[in-house]
Write a protein that holds these residues in place. Structure first.
Motif, PDB file in Angstrom:
ATOM      1  N   MET A 109       0.742  -0.990   0.050  1.00 47.90           N
ATOM      2  CA  MET A 109      -0.164  -0.022  -0.055  1.00 47.90           C
ATOM      3  C   MET A 109       0.965   1.195   0.052  1.00 47.90           C
ATOM      4  N   LEU A 110       0.531   2.061  -0.999  1.00 50.56           N
ATOM      5  CA  LEU A 110       1.467   3.509  -0.901  1.00 50.56           C
ATOM      6  C   LEU A 110       1.115   4.133  -0.070  1.00 50.56           C
ATOM      7  N   ALA A 111       2.110   5.172   0.547  1.00 48.57           N
ATOM      8  CA  ALA A 111       1.900   6.083   1.518  1.00 48.57           C
ATOM      9  C   ALA A 111       1.288   7.328   0.848  1.00 48.57           C
ATOM     10  N   THR A 112       0.278   7.888   1.291  1.00 47.59           N
ATOM     11  CA  THR A 112      -0.114   9.038   0.704  1.00 47.59           C
ATOM     12  C   THR A 112       0.216  10.330   1.743  1.00 47.59           C
ATOM     13  N   PRO A 113       0.824  11.282   1.091  1.00 47.34           N
ATOM     14  CA  PRO A 113       0.901  12.528   1.712  1.00 47.34           C
ATOM     15  C   PRO A 113      -0.078  13.126   2.044  1.00 47.34           C
ATOM     16  N   ALA A 114      -1.048  13.124   3.025  1.00 42.38           N
ATOM     17  CA  ALA A 114      -2.224  13.900   3.284  1.00 42.38           C
ATOM     18  C   ALA A 114      -2.020  15.414   3.410  1.00 42.38           C
ATOM     19  N   TYR A 115      -2.930  16.030   3.200  1.00 40.33           N
ATOM     20  CA  TYR A 115      -2.533  17.705   3.207  1.00 40.33           C
ATOM     21  C   TYR A 115      -3.582  18.141   4.169  1.00 40.33           C
ATOM     22  N   ASP A 116      -2.835  19.195   5.116  1.00 41.60           N
ATOM     23  CA  ASP A 116      -3.833  19.856   6.219  1.00 41.60           C
ATOM     24  C   ASP A 116      -3.848  21.314   5.672  1.00 41.60           C
ATOM     25  N   ILE A 117      -4.951  21.868   5.048  1.00 45.98           N
ATOM     26  CA  ILE A 117      -5.436  22.810   4.557  1.00 45.98           C
ATOM     27  C   ILE A 117      -6.591  23.744   5.339  1.00 45.98           C
ATOM     28  N   ALA A 118      -6.502  24.815   5.390  1.00 44.03           N
ATOM     29  CA  ALA A 118      -7.286  25.935   5.950  1.00 44.03           C
ATOM     30  C   ALA A 118      -7.427  27.016   5.118  1.00 44.03           C
ATOM     31  N   LEU A 119      -8.568  27.554   5.227  1.00 44.61           N
ATOM     32  CA  LEU A 119      -8.954  28.751   4.505  1.00 44.61           C
ATOM     33  C   LEU A 119      -9.725  29.840   5.280  1.00 44.61           C
ATOM     34  N   ALA A 141      -7.659   9.797  -3.805  1.00 39.34           N
ATOM     35  CA  ALA A 141      -7.280   8.712  -4.792  1.00 39.34           C
ATOM     36  C   ALA A 141      -6.307   9.111  -5.634  1.00 39.34           C
ATOM     37  N   ALA A 142      -6.127  10.337  -6.184  1.00 38.76           N
ATOM     38  CA  ALA A 142      -5.229  10.777  -6.916  1.00 38.76           C
ATOM     39  C   ALA A 142      -3.906  11.372  -6.270  1.00 38.76           C
ATOM     40  N   ASN A 143      -4.014  11.082  -5.090  1.00 41.97           N
ATOM     41  CA  ASN A 143      -2.564  11.771  -3.966  1.00 41.97           C
ATOM     42  C   ASN A 143      -2.439  13.214  -4.480  1.00 41.97           C
ATOM     43  N   ALA A 144      -3.435  13.960  -4.530  1.00 48.61           N
ATOM     44  CA  ALA A 144      -3.594  15.287  -4.979  1.00 48.61           C
ATOM     45  C   ALA A 144      -4.436  16.077  -4.306  1.00 48.61           C
ATOM     46  N   GLY A 145      -4.098  17.742  -4.687  1.00 49.77           N
ATOM     47  CA  GLY A 145      -5.051  18.544  -4.112  1.00 49.77           C
ATOM     48  C   GLY A 145      -4.762  19.702  -4.491  1.00 49.77           C
ATOM     49  N   TYR A 146      -5.668  20.645  -4.267  1.00 43.06           N
ATOM     50  CA  TYR A 146      -5.334  22.211  -4.829  1.00 43.06           C
ATOM     51  C   TYR A 146      -5.917  23.305  -3.659  1.00 43.06           C
ATOM     52  N   VAL A 147      -5.428  24.464  -4.061  1.00 36.51           N
ATOM     53  CA  VAL A 147      -6.174  25.534  -3.304  1.00 36.51           C
ATOM     54  C   VAL A 147      -5.901  26.872  -4.274  1.00 36.51           C
ATOM     55  N   VAL A 148      -6.951  27.494  -4.347  1.00 38.69           N
ATOM     56  CA  VAL A 148      -7.280  28.588  -5.315  1.00 38.69           C
ATOM     57  C   VAL A 148      -7.714  29.930  -4.647  1.00 38.69           C
ATOM     58  N   VAL A 149      -6.784  31.027  -4.913  1.00 38.76           N
ATOM     59  CA  VAL A 149      -7.509  32.452  -4.318  1.00 38.76           C
ATOM     60  C   VAL A 149      -7.704  33.545  -5.443  1.00 38.76           C
ATOM     61  N   ALA A 150      -8.605  33.959  -5.527  1.00 37.32           N
ATOM     62  CA  ALA A 150      -9.041  34.918  -6.730  1.00 37.32           C
ATOM     63  C   ALA A 150      -9.570  36.211  -5.967  1.00 37.32           C
ATOM     64  N   ASP A 151      -8.679  37.360  -6.291  1.00 35.56           N
ATOM     65  CA  ASP A 151      -9.057  39.064  -5.813  1.00 35.56           C
ATOM     66  C   ASP A 151      -9.750  39.664  -6.687  1.00 35.56           C
ATOM     67  N   GLY A 152     -11.056  39.765  -6.622  1.00 32.86           N
ATOM     68  CA  GLY A 152     -11.747  40.639  -7.695  1.00 32.86           C
ATOM     69  C   GLY A 152     -11.537  42.007  -7.397  1.00 32.86           C
ATOM     70  N   MET A 153     -12.087  42.755  -8.596  1.00 29.87           N
ATOM     71  CA  MET A 153     -11.890  44.242  -8.493  1.00 29.87           C
ATOM     72  C   MET A 153     -12.994  44.644  -9.521  1.00 29.87           C
ATOM     73  N   GLY A 154     -13.454  45.754  -9.063  1.00 33.41           N
ATOM     74  CA  GLY A 154     -14.460  46.389  -9.918  1.00 33.41           C
ATOM     75  C   GLY A 154     -15.907  46.578  -9.003  1.00 33.41           C
ATOM     76  N   GLY A 155     -15.721  46.552  -7.806  1.00 33.00           N
ATOM     77  CA  GLY A 155     -16.690  46.973  -7.163  1.00 33.00           C
ATOM     78  C   GLY A 155     -17.792  45.948  -6.809  1.00 33.00           C
ATOM     79  N   HIS A 156     -18.880  46.143  -6.118  1.00 38.12           N
ATOM     80  CA  HIS A 156     -20.061  45.255  -5.850  1.00 38.12           C
ATOM     81  C   HIS A 156     -20.479  44.749  -7.022  1.00 38.12           C
ATOM     82  N   ALA A 157     -20.995  43.434  -7.231  1.00 34.50           N
ATOM     83  CA  ALA A 157     -21.550  42.989  -8.246  1.00 34.50           C
ATOM     84  C   ALA A 157     -20.638  43.062  -9.446  1.00 34.50           C
ATOM     85  N   ALA A 158     -19.315  43.235  -9.489  1.00 34.87           N
ATOM     86  CA  ALA A 158     -18.326  43.164 -10.418  1.00 34.87           C
ATOM     87  C   ALA A 158     -17.194  42.369  -9.812  1.00 34.87           C
TER      88      ALA A 158
END
Length: 261
Positions: free
Chosen positions: A1-11, A32-49
């Motif tokens: 059994m392959l060791a899976t490097p689990a991730y400790d993630i907080a947002l 199952a894929a031994n993978a993970g992701y994190v994504v950050v998006a900083d919007g600009m344009g004001g409310h509703a934009a």
């Protein structure tokens, strides 16, 4: 059994002193894929934009990566290619939205996305959302800063600006690359991954996190190096709130650690 490097993630999302929240964040782990992701998006344009722009970036990221990561045999080459494809898709979604609004409607967003494949880190970065690596007690921003800040700091180093002038420069936060439905001038997406160790800590943020200086972030991480990701994120948020800056921008905080098995 392959060791899976689990991730400790907080947002954490913090509205700061703004009336609306224009940042958006997401993370997901795929055991199952031994993978993970994190994504950050900083919007600009004001409310509703700005908030729409950041949500479109997150949607494009998920659409590009989730299906591949959920497959029985994920293709590593396809996953790596999905990073720039996500940026292109986000740009197209924002272009279509702006066109639908008509007139001179404009909005945009940064994109900072990290893909973890085992202990290897890939990323794509457009804009000024910082990606920090805390290793061996030292903090370093490892992605490019697509704003005028690096050029202004170079003038500080040359002695043509004082520290006060550099920090208060009116062009400091002017972006040199952003996703806004037009050509994207700069993309930071290294082909070679960064190999992580179990003692490393990754910090992702919107530029609102940078109301804390690098030395302040470093000190917090030194004091919390063995803490859980959620506790580190909470400590960073508490430090921002303790500053009480009346101009505090929206702040996204993402913390990633490899679980020590």
């Amino acid at each position: 059994m392959l060791a899976t490097p689990a991730y400790d993630i907080a947002l954490i999302l913090d509205k700061g002193q703004r009336d609306t929240q224009e940042d958006a964040v997401a993370s997901r782990m795929f055991d199952a894929a031994n993978a993970g992701y994190v994504v950050v998006a900083d919007g600009m344009g004001g409310h509703a934009a700005g908030e729409v722009a950041s949500d479109l970036v997150i949607r494009a990221w998920r659409d590009s990566l989730d299906a591949e990561l959920e497959s029985e045999t994920p293709s590593e080459a396809a996953l790596i290619d999905a990073l720039p494809l996500a940026a292109m898709q986000a740009n197209a979604l924002i272009a279509n939205h702006c066109e639908d609004q008509g007139g001179d409607f404009n909005m945009g967003s940064t994109l900072l996305g990290v893909l973890l494949l085992g202990q290897r880190l890939f990323w794509i970065s457009i804009g000024d959302s910082p990606l920090y690596l805390f290793r061996d007690g030292s903090l370093q921003q490892i992605n490019e800063d697509h704003s005028m800040a690096p050029a202004i700091d170079a003038q500080l180093a040359e002695g043509t600006l004082t520290e006060a002038e550099a920090l208060a420069h009116p062009d400091r936060n002017q972006l040199t690359s952003v996703i806004m439905g037009a050509a994207i001038p700069k993309v930071d997406c290294p082909e070679e991954p960064l190999d992580l160790t179990p003692s490393d800590i990754l910090i992702l943020g919107s530029d609102g996190l940078q109301y804390l200086g690098n030395s302040e972030i470093q000190d917090i991480l030194r004091s919390n190096a063995n803490a859980l990701a959620q506790d580190i994120a909470g400590a960073l948020q508490s430090a921002l709130q303790a500053k009480g800056d009346p101009d505090q921008d929206n702040a996204s905080i993402g913390v990633v650690k490899l679980t020590k098995n």
